[in-house]
Each structure stands twice: as structure tokens, then as C-alpha cells.
Design a protein around this motif. Structure first.
Motif, PDB file in Angstrom:
ATOM      1  N   GLY A  56       0.775  -1.234   0.000  1.00  0.00           N
ATOM      2  CA  GLY A  56       0.000   0.000   0.000  1.00  0.00           C
ATOM      3  C   GLY A  56       0.808   1.286   0.000  1.00  0.00           C
ATOM      4  O   GLY A  56       0.240   2.375  -0.046  1.00  0.00           O
ATOM      5  N   THR A  57       2.138   1.194   0.043  1.00  0.00           N
ATOM      6  CA  THR A  57       2.994   2.379   0.093  1.00  0.00           C
ATOM      7  C   THR A  57       3.758   2.529  -1.224  1.00  0.00           C
ATOM      8  O   THR A  57       4.353   1.570  -1.708  1.00  0.00           O
ATOM      9  CB  THR A  57       4.001   2.264   1.256  1.00  0.00           C
ATOM     10  N   ALA A  58       3.748   3.737  -1.770  1.00  0.00           N
ATOM     11  CA  ALA A  58       4.452   3.999  -3.031  1.00  0.00           C
ATOM     12  C   ALA A  58       5.950   3.808  -2.850  1.00  0.00           C
ATOM     13  O   ALA A  58       6.532   4.320  -1.896  1.00  0.00           O
ATOM     14  CB  ALA A  58       4.161   5.415  -3.512  1.00  0.00           C
ATOM     15  N   ASN A  59       6.563   3.071  -3.772  1.00  0.00           N
ATOM     16  CA  ASN A  59       8.004   2.885  -3.739  1.00  0.00           C
ATOM     17  C   ASN A  59       8.640   4.017  -4.536  1.00  0.00           C
ATOM     18  O   ASN A  59       8.498   4.074  -5.753  1.00  0.00           O
ATOM     19  CB  ASN A  59       8.397   1.528  -4.330  1.00  0.00           C
ATOM     20  N   ASP A  60       9.328   4.925  -3.848  1.00  0.00           N
ATOM     21  CA  ASP A  60       9.934   6.085  -4.502  1.00  0.00           C
ATOM     22  C   ASP A  60      11.440   5.924  -4.698  1.00  0.00           C
ATOM     23  O   ASP A  60      12.162   6.890  -4.874  1.00  0.00           O
ATOM     24  CB  ASP A  60       9.620   7.376  -3.750  1.00  0.00           C
ATOM     25  N   SER A  61      11.906   4.673  -4.721  1.00  0.00           N
ATOM     26  CA  SER A  61      13.325   4.419  -4.965  1.00  0.00           C
ATOM     27  C   SER A  61      13.642   4.648  -6.444  1.00  0.00           C
ATOM     28  O   SER A  61      12.757   4.680  -7.287  1.00  0.00           O
ATOM     29  CB  SER A  61      13.679   2.986  -4.568  1.00  0.00           C
ATOM     30  N   ALA A  62      14.902   4.805  -6.758  1.00  0.00           N
ATOM     31  CA  ALA A  62      15.343   5.044  -8.142  1.00  0.00           C
ATOM     32  C   ALA A  62      15.499   3.719  -8.878  1.00  0.00           C
ATOM     33  O   ALA A  62      16.583   3.360  -9.331  1.00  0.00           O
ATOM     34  CB  ALA A  62      16.638   5.847  -8.147  1.00  0.00           C
ATOM     35  N   ILE A 151      -0.791   0.908  -7.727  1.00  0.00           N
ATOM     36  CA  ILE A 151      -0.080   2.009  -8.362  1.00  0.00           C
ATOM     37  C   ILE A 151      -0.534   3.329  -7.750  1.00  0.00           C
ATOM     38  O   ILE A 151      -1.714   3.524  -7.441  1.00  0.00           O
ATOM     39  CB  ILE A 151      -0.253   2.004  -9.896  1.00  0.00           C
ATOM     40  N   PHE A 152       0.434   4.212  -7.546  1.00  0.00           N
ATOM     41  CA  PHE A 152       0.252   5.545  -6.967  1.00  0.00           C
ATOM     42  C   PHE A 152       0.389   6.553  -8.098  1.00  0.00           C
ATOM     43  O   PHE A 152       1.363   6.514  -8.848  1.00  0.00           O
ATOM     44  CB  PHE A 152       1.336   5.749  -5.896  1.00  0.00           C
TER      45      PHE A 152
END
Length: 173
Positions: A56-62, A151-152
Motif C-alpha cells: 500500500g505504500t508507493a516505492n519512490d526508490s530510483a 499504483i500511486f
């Protein structure tokens, strides 16, 4: 249910200005999911970006790689690609004028499989000012072996969505 039928998993309708939202519900039930955007409109000239969610959490890694062809009815096309970004471009910059809005379809593959990368195809069209048709076609990958559950969606400049609908479907085998 017929083979190849779409099963609605989740839906979000923009009923008031919102900076971002998530559609979750991806799991191992289907190998392919489809995200559809209808009439998405930003409050300012911005692109729609996406990130996959895990728990449920957006993955903001590169860990996002993508390549797109920017199609333009009124001028020459362009090609964009990038590796190790923290987003997937679901559209190019959309104008916020009265008639501009985005519509797209995005196939999501391997998302619920924690042993594989998640892949996405990009197919989007929108109107720009003075009635010129634009769109992008391309593909993206999330280069992490993890189970993705959604998806976010957000706008590139931090603005708000003012209209539109996003629907997540599972594609029955």
C-alpha cells in the motif's frame, strides 16, 4: 466468465482537487492487470507520474527504467528514455486549458510475483491547446523483485488533479 475478460479491481474518481491517489488490489490472482485513465485533468501544466506500491505504500526508490515515443499530430515526434528514476511517466506535460485531458491504457505484468520485475506498457493520448492531438507509447520496468500491490498516481509539479477517473482491472486468463 469469458477468457480474456476484464475484472474491475479498484476505481478512483476525482470529485474534488486531489494531489495524488493510489489504486491497490494487485495480487497473484492475475498475471496481467490493466490501468485505464479517463479524462484526467491537472490544475496546472503538468505530467502524470506513477509509482508502484508495495503493501500500500508507493516505492519512490530510483528503480524505474522507461522509454517512450512522444507522438505529435502537429509536429515531429520525440523519443525519451531514462534509467534509475523514481517515477514512470504516464503522460507528457498536459495543458490545463478547458479542452485538455488525458486518456490512457497501461498493461501491468508480473506485479504480484515477488520473483520477477514488474513491467508496464504505456499507451496514452490527450489534446493540447488549439486542438492538437498528442500522446505517448512506451514501456517501463520496476527493477525490484518484490510483490507489487497497486499504483500511486501524482502530478510532476506537485499540483492537483481536478477531474478524471482511474480504473484498475485484472485480466482473466
Amino acid at each position: 466468465m469469458a477468457k480474456g475478460a476484464l475484472v474491475k479491481i479498484n476505481e478512483y474518481t476525482v470529485s474534488s482537487a486531489v494531489a495524488s491517489f493510489s489504486l491497490t488490489g494487485i495480487d497473484t490472482t492475475y498475471t496481467h492487470y490493466i490501468l485505464r485513465l479517463h479524462g484526467m485533468k491537472p490544475s496546472a501544466d503538468e505530467a502524470i507520474y506513477g509509482r508502484f506500491t508495495e503493501s500500500g505504500t508507493a516505492n519512490d526508490s530510483a528503480n524505474y527504467d522507461w522509454a517512450t515515443r512522444y507522438l505529435k499530430a502537429d509536429t515531429s515526434h520525440a523519443f525519451f528514455q531514462s534509467e534509475n528514476q523514481d517515477y514512470i511517466p504516464l503522460t507528457v506535460t498536459l495543458e490545463s486549458d478547458t479542452n485538455a485531458n488525458a486518456n490512457g491504457q497501461y498493461y501491468i505484468m508480473n506485479a504480484g510475483n515477488s520473483a520477477e520485475y514488474t513491467f508496464m506498457t504505456i499507451d496514452e493520448a490527450h489534446w493540447q491547446s488549439a486542438g492538437s492531438l498528442r500522446g505517448i507509447k512506451g514501456s517501463a520496468s520496476f527493477t525490484v523483485t518484490s510483490a507489487v500491490d497497486g499504483i500511486f498516481l501524482y502530478l510532476s509539479g506537485g499540483g492537483n488533479f481536478t477531474a478524471g477517473k482511474a480504473i484498475l482491472y485484472g485480466l482473466k486468463k
